[in-house]
Every structure is written in structure tokens, then in C-alpha cells.
Scaffold this motif. Sequence first.
Motif, PDB file in Angstrom:
ATOM      1  N   LEU A 257      11.781  -0.202   1.316  1.00 29.67           N
ATOM      2  CA  LEU A 257      10.904  -1.178   1.970  1.00 29.67           C
ATOM      3  C   LEU A 257       9.460  -0.691   1.977  1.00 29.67           C
ATOM      4  O   LEU A 257       8.530  -1.478   1.737  1.00 29.67           O
ATOM      5  N   ALA A 258       9.258   0.593   2.245  1.00 22.41           N
ATOM      6  CA  ALA A 258       7.894   1.134   2.241  1.00 22.41           C
ATOM      7  C   ALA A 258       7.298   1.085   0.847  1.00 22.41           C
ATOM      8  O   ALA A 258       6.120   0.738   0.668  1.00 22.41           O
ATOM      9  N   ALA A 259       8.081   1.415  -0.169  1.00 21.28           N
ATOM     10  CA  ALA A 259       7.570   1.394  -1.542  1.00 21.28           C
ATOM     11  C   ALA A 259       7.219  -0.024  -1.972  1.00 21.28           C
ATOM     12  O   ALA A 259       6.208  -0.246  -2.648  1.00 21.28           O
ATOM     13  N   ARG A 260       8.017  -0.986  -1.568  1.00 20.74           N
ATOM     14  CA  ARG A 260       7.741  -2.377  -1.954  1.00 20.74           C
ATOM     15  C   ARG A 260       6.431  -2.882  -1.351  1.00 20.74           C
ATOM     16  O   ARG A 260       5.795  -3.773  -1.921  1.00 20.74           O
ATOM     17  N   GLU A 261       6.044  -2.329  -0.205  1.00 25.97           N
ATOM     18  CA  GLU A 261       4.770  -2.734   0.391  1.00 25.97           C
ATOM     19  C   GLU A 261       3.600  -2.407  -0.526  1.00 25.97           C
ATOM     20  O   GLU A 261       2.548  -3.044  -0.436  1.00 25.97           O
ATOM     21  N   THR A 262       3.766  -1.433  -1.391  1.00 23.14           N
ATOM     22  CA  THR A 262       2.705  -1.061  -2.335  1.00 23.14           C
ATOM     23  C   THR A 262       2.803  -1.844  -3.638  1.00 23.14           C
ATOM     24  O   THR A 262       2.020  -1.599  -4.553  1.00 23.14           O
ATOM     25  N   MET A 263       3.768  -2.781  -3.721  1.00 21.56           N
ATOM     26  CA  MET A 263       4.004  -3.541  -4.949  1.00 21.56           C
ATOM     27  C   MET A 263       4.002  -5.036  -4.637  1.00 21.56           C
ATOM     28  O   MET A 263       5.033  -5.707  -4.698  1.00 21.56           O
ATOM     29  N   PRO A 264       2.847  -5.584  -4.277  1.00 23.34           N
ATOM     30  CA  PRO A 264       2.815  -7.012  -3.953  1.00 23.34           C
ATOM     31  C   PRO A 264       3.155  -7.870  -5.158  1.00 23.34           C
ATOM     32  O   PRO A 264       2.805  -7.544  -6.293  1.00 23.34           O
ATOM     33  N   LEU A 265       3.860  -8.967  -4.911  1.00 25.41           N
ATOM     34  CA  LEU A 265       4.223  -9.873  -5.990  1.00 25.41           C
ATOM     35  C   LEU A 265       2.971 -10.512  -6.586  1.00 25.41           C
ATOM     36  O   LEU A 265       2.066 -10.937  -5.853  1.00 25.41           O
ATOM     37  N   PRO A 266       2.888 -10.604  -7.920  1.00 27.87           N
ATOM     38  CA  PRO A 266       1.735 -11.269  -8.534  1.00 27.87           C
ATOM     39  C   PRO A 266       1.717 -12.756  -8.186  1.00 27.87           C
ATOM     40  O   PRO A 266       2.766 -13.358  -7.929  1.00 27.87           O
ATOM     41  N   ASP A 267       0.536 -13.325  -8.177  1.00 27.74           N
ATOM     42  CA  ASP A 267       0.416 -14.766  -7.959  1.00 27.74           C
ATOM     43  C   ASP A 267       1.113 -15.514  -9.087  1.00 27.74           C
ATOM     44  O   ASP A 267       0.992 -15.159 -10.268  1.00 27.74           O
TER      45      ASP A 267
END
Length: 332
Positions: free
Chosen positions: A68-78
Motif C-alpha cells: 500500500l505504501a509503495a502504491r502511493e508512489t505510483m499514481p495511476l496515469p490519467d
Amino acid sequence: MSEEHPFAPYIRILGKGRSGSRSLTRDEACQAMRMILAGEAEPVQLGAFLMLLRVKEESPEELAGFVLAARETMPLPDNAPAVQLDWSSYAGKRRQLPWFLLSALLLASHGVNVFMHAAGGRKDNRVYTPETLALLGISPSNSLPEAAAQIRTRHFAFMPLEALSPALYQIMELRPMLGLRSPVNTMARMLNPLRAPVAIQGIFHPAYRDMHQLAAQLLQQSHLAVLKGEGGEIERNPDSPCLVKSVHNGVLSEEEWPALFRNRHMKDESMDTRRLPALWNGDIEDEYGLAAITGTTAIALKTMGMADTQEAAQAMAAELWKRRPSTWLKAA
């Protein structure tokens, strides 16, 4: 007396002795990984943290928090396209060629949106995904928006971990210094950066099947299959029965897929990756390679709900291979 470092409590939780230590909660693990990825843990603290986790082994709650913490650094592209299947590749192959790559590309060639993330570049006796995909003429994506664009045009994108998360890659590369793998080797398989509803994961040590399955349930991964793949990759070994543990909408299950051959095949001594495009293009025959490709594809198809039974999935995989576009894959 100097003030205690903010990261110290997480080390203390793990290292307080046989009776005083415990695993981190999901929230604690998430906050600890946030600090690590933000560079807020000192190098000596990071080493201690990783090795304490390695000794006790990660819990599903810890893995879920780390992811979950790592995903916070990987925002979904528009306007990112819907990715149907997340495919991780972090082990490398040394006994058999990485036939699983042709499984992923076979699905993509028939319109399934596949995102693959991997690590490679190590100087050892294994064949890794990034270098093999380059041989197949597939260039890596250097960002998630670039990956989204490649999926739109080709239904397949690959991103190396060093581009996906430089911080996680640097931690993974500590293995030669520490002498042991770290939790990053496990959590990287679970990243699913583009939030595909279906993920399949390969492990080498059988005990990690349960860990991946339970962590996926905590992460509310809609559909997951985890298997002890050949060499630790997502590749069904056609010479052996294959136990697959799954999560489907929160429900845990497992099933065994039978061996496809009665006798075992010998180790591939040449590991000549040029055989992959040659088999795809019909220039050679390879019964082991073909069975590994279609067998792995069948597990993916059933996990995605595109086939209801093992037999139907295997038949569909064989048909997809028969109808593969012969010009879709070319060696670089």
C-alpha cells in the motif's frame, strides 16, 4: 541524551527479543515503508529492519502494508487503459528458457491488456526478463504514462523495477551486500501498479504461496493465482503437478493442475533465447516449450474467468497458440 529517531520504533517492534518482539500491523508496516521510500530511514536502520524481517519472515499484514505504501508512489496515469492482467517477473530462469514470456505475449496478441514488471541486469547464470524482451524487440516503458500508451497500441507493456520504483530497486540490489534476499523480493511481485483486477504470481519456496494468497486478500485483490513456477517465475512446469492457490472476490481456494508429460525433460544446457522467437514464428519445434506456454496460458485464462474448467482453459490456450499472429513477434 539525543532524541530517538522516528524510524527506531519500527526496528524495536521487530527486534525486542523472543518474547517482546512481534510483527508489524498493516498500518505500522505501511508507515514504515512510507518512511523508507521517502529516504527518512538511515542506511543502518534500513539494514537492521530488512534483516529482522528476513529472520522472522514477513507476515501477510506486513506485506499488504508495504505494498500500500509503495502504491502511493505510483499514481495511476490519467486516462489509463483498463489493464486486465498484472504479471510480475523477478526470479530469472536457469534450467529452462523463460517460455512464460510467450504466454503473456500470446494473451496480448489476442487483445488481453497485460502489464509486466520485472527486475534484471544481474551478472549471474540466470536469464532475466528485461534482456529477453529486448531480444524480442520489445522496449521497456520508462514511466507509467508511457506504459499506458504502449498498452493502448499493443496490449502489452513492460516496465523495469528501476523505472517503476528506483527506491525499491535500490533496496533489492542490496542483496549482494546483505547476503540475503529482502522483503522487497516478495512485495515487488504484489505491486500491481496499474491496479489490474487479475494478478498471477510465481514463487519458488512453496511456503510463500500462502503468504501471497493472504496478502492479496488483505489488499482486496479481486482475482489472484499464485503458483510455484519453474525457477520461481510465473511458468507452469509441464513435467510436474502444479498447485495453484487463488483469491476470487475475497474467497480463498486452491486446485492442482496435472503434469502434462509422464517423463521429465532434461535441463536446457544452451539456454539460447533465440529459440523463443523461433518457436513463435514456427521455425522450430519444442514440446517442452509449447507445453509450458500453453499450460501457463491456461492458468491465466481460468484465473481471468475466460474458461470455467482446466480442460476448457487448456483447449482455449492451444487454440490461441494455433491462431497466434505469426508476424506479431519478431526478434530485435
